[in-house]
Design a protein around this motif. Structure first.
Motif, PDB file in Angstrom:
ATOM      1  N   VAL A   1      -2.790  17.170  11.604  1.00 27.14           N
ATOM      2  CA  VAL A   1      -2.177  18.010  10.574  1.00 27.14           C
ATOM      3  C   VAL A   1      -2.786  17.713   9.212  1.00 27.14           C
ATOM      4  O   VAL A   1      -3.205  18.613   8.479  1.00 27.14           O
ATOM      5  CB  VAL A   1      -0.650  17.787  10.536  1.00 27.14           C
TER       6      VAL A   1
ATOM      7  N   THR B   1      -0.878  26.805   8.422  1.00 24.18           N
ATOM      8  CA  THR B   1      -0.064  25.689   7.905  1.00 24.18           C
ATOM      9  C   THR B   1       1.304  25.637   8.572  1.00 24.18           C
ATOM     10  O   THR B   1       1.941  24.577   8.603  1.00 24.18           O
ATOM     11  CB  THR B   1       0.104  25.801   6.383  1.00 24.18           C
TER      12      THR B   1
ATOM     13  N   TYR C   1       5.634  19.110   5.293  1.00 27.64           N
ATOM     14  CA  TYR C   1       4.459  19.926   5.587  1.00 27.64           C
ATOM     15  C   TYR C   1       3.967  20.701   4.369  1.00 27.64           C
ATOM     16  O   TYR C   1       2.809  21.133   4.343  1.00 27.64           O
ATOM     17  CB  TYR C   1       4.730  20.848   6.771  1.00 27.64           C
TER      18      TYR C   1
END
Length: 411
Positions: free
Chosen positions: A31, A56, A231
């Protein structure tokens, strides 16, 4: 799967610890490496606003959907064999998305790697509960610290290594597959000697049953809300800082600073949570870190940037707290496995939905003020959910009150 089995009874403790920590190292790299070179990936692959937002948002979506299968796979083939399988798939996925040309394969490889990470995310709390029943808080802190350190390493070194070896963004997102291959080694003996799982419904808590408990939904939304915040940092924080005028390497390095701050806070947070009579105090400190960090970025993004990154990193300690809390909310390893699967699946789908909307609406805009205001609002929601999640309750007690506890479940 038996309740009392422990790898440390058959294999040296150092092997069990090494296996868990090397597995944890690989849960952020696939990631974070994309976040470090996201503008290059976007431009090199010709991705528009929706496609970039989808890229994303892939981690939480994959974690949510694939995580639903985690408990079933672990019960069928065993926790250790599942861990070994995830590492092989993480390596394969990263190689595919880096080596095969075309935007389609970028997404295909990412889905394979991220689906494997989803399985590992779900089984890790149960692995810790099984291998280290007397050291749950310590091992949870250890593997989440390792995850944060791995994220920091990727953020600091992806671009310099990419340039040092004369590569482009494909090398940047593919070279970390080597770490997954290395992590396979300690899991080989553990998987080989794992006792065959006992396929029984005893102690099993089906996801559809857990879904009838309101506090389980609160725990899942708590996990998802902290994931959404995390994130944003993995995928968008370097781009935000570059849009504000920070150099590419400096912007990527700020994610490393976020990770270092999160690592230091993680060393203490789970232990404090377990010892304090009012564990919600810990979450209020994290709440303050997030809010002050976002306010700082709103007002002075290029002044005291490192301070804002440190504060955001402190806020990210909600993550190890969520992983520690799920171990406290069930009374058996398989109960933890089922609750972890529900928490992570629902939570990641919630996080992915928010990220996809954010990426689509924001598009290629360079104005991040609206996004930061939204993030402050989401932090407020996160803290409300956190207060309920860290209160003392168990999924078995909640189910028993509703007369939903399956026969043979832990009492």
């Amino acid at each position: 799967m038996t309740e009392g089995s422990s790898a440390s009874r058959v294999h040296p403790v150092w092997l069990a610890v090494s296996a868990v920590l090397l597995l944890a190292v690989n849960l952020r790299m696939a990631v974070s490496s994309v976040g470090a070179v996201l503008p290059d990936v976007r431009d090199g692959s010709g991705l528009g606003g929706f496609a970039t937002g989808l890229l994303t948002a892939l981690p939480p979506f994959c974690f949510g959907i694939a995580g639903l299968t985690g408990p079933a796979i672990a019960r069928r083939i065993g926790l250790h064999r599942t861990a070994l399988l995830t590492l092989v798939l993480i390596a394969v996925g990263q190689v595919v998305r880096a080596a095969v040309p075309g935007a389609l394969w970028l997404f295909v490889g990412s889905v394979v790697a991220l689906a494997a990470i989803a399985l590992a995310n779900v089984i890790l709390p149960s692995i810790v509960r099984e291998m280290f029943p007397g050291r749950i808080a310590g091992m949870t802190a250890a593997y989440t610290v390792v995850m944060s350190l791995a994220q920091a390493m990727v953020a600091f070194s992806t671009i310099p290594l990419m340039h040092a070896f004369g590569g482009d963004w494909r090398l940047g997102i593919g070279m970390w597959a080597a770490v997954a291959v290395l992590a396979v080694l300690p899991w080989l003996p553990l998987a080989r000697h794992e006792a065959p799982p006992v396929r029984t419904s005893a102690h099993r808590l089906p996801l559809r049953t857990i879904a009838r408990v309101p506090k389980a939904w609160i725990l899942a939304l708590f996990f998802g809300s902290q994931s959404m915040q995390a994130y944003i940092a993995f995928g968008w924080y370097p781009t935000l800082l570059r849009d504000e005028g920070l150099a590419r390497q400096s912007a990527a390095a700020q994610v490393g600073i976020v990770s270092v701050a999160a690592t230091i806070a993680t060393i203490f947070a789970p232990t404090l949570l377990g010892r304090l009579r009012r564990p919600a105090i810990v979450t209020w400190v994290l709440f303050a870190g997030y809010v002050l960090g976002y306010l700082g970025l709103l007002a002075w993004p290029l002044q005291l940037t490192t301070l804002w990154s440190i504060l955001i990193g402190i806020g990210q300690t909600y993550f190890p707290i969520a992983l520690y809390v799920v171990n406290l909310r069930a009374k058996t390893p398989t109960g933890v496995l089922s609750l972890s699967g529900f928490m992570q699946s629902v939570g990641y789908i919630w996080a992915g939905t928010g990220l996809l909307l954010l990426g689509t609406i924001h598009g290629r805009s360079t104005d991040w003020n609206g996004v930061l205001v939204v993030m402050i609002g989401l932090v407020c929601l996160l803290q409300i959910l956190a207060v309920v999640s860290v209160s003392r309750w168990s999924i078995e007690e909640e189910l028993r009150e509703r007369r939903l506890l399956p026969a043979g479940a832990a009492r």
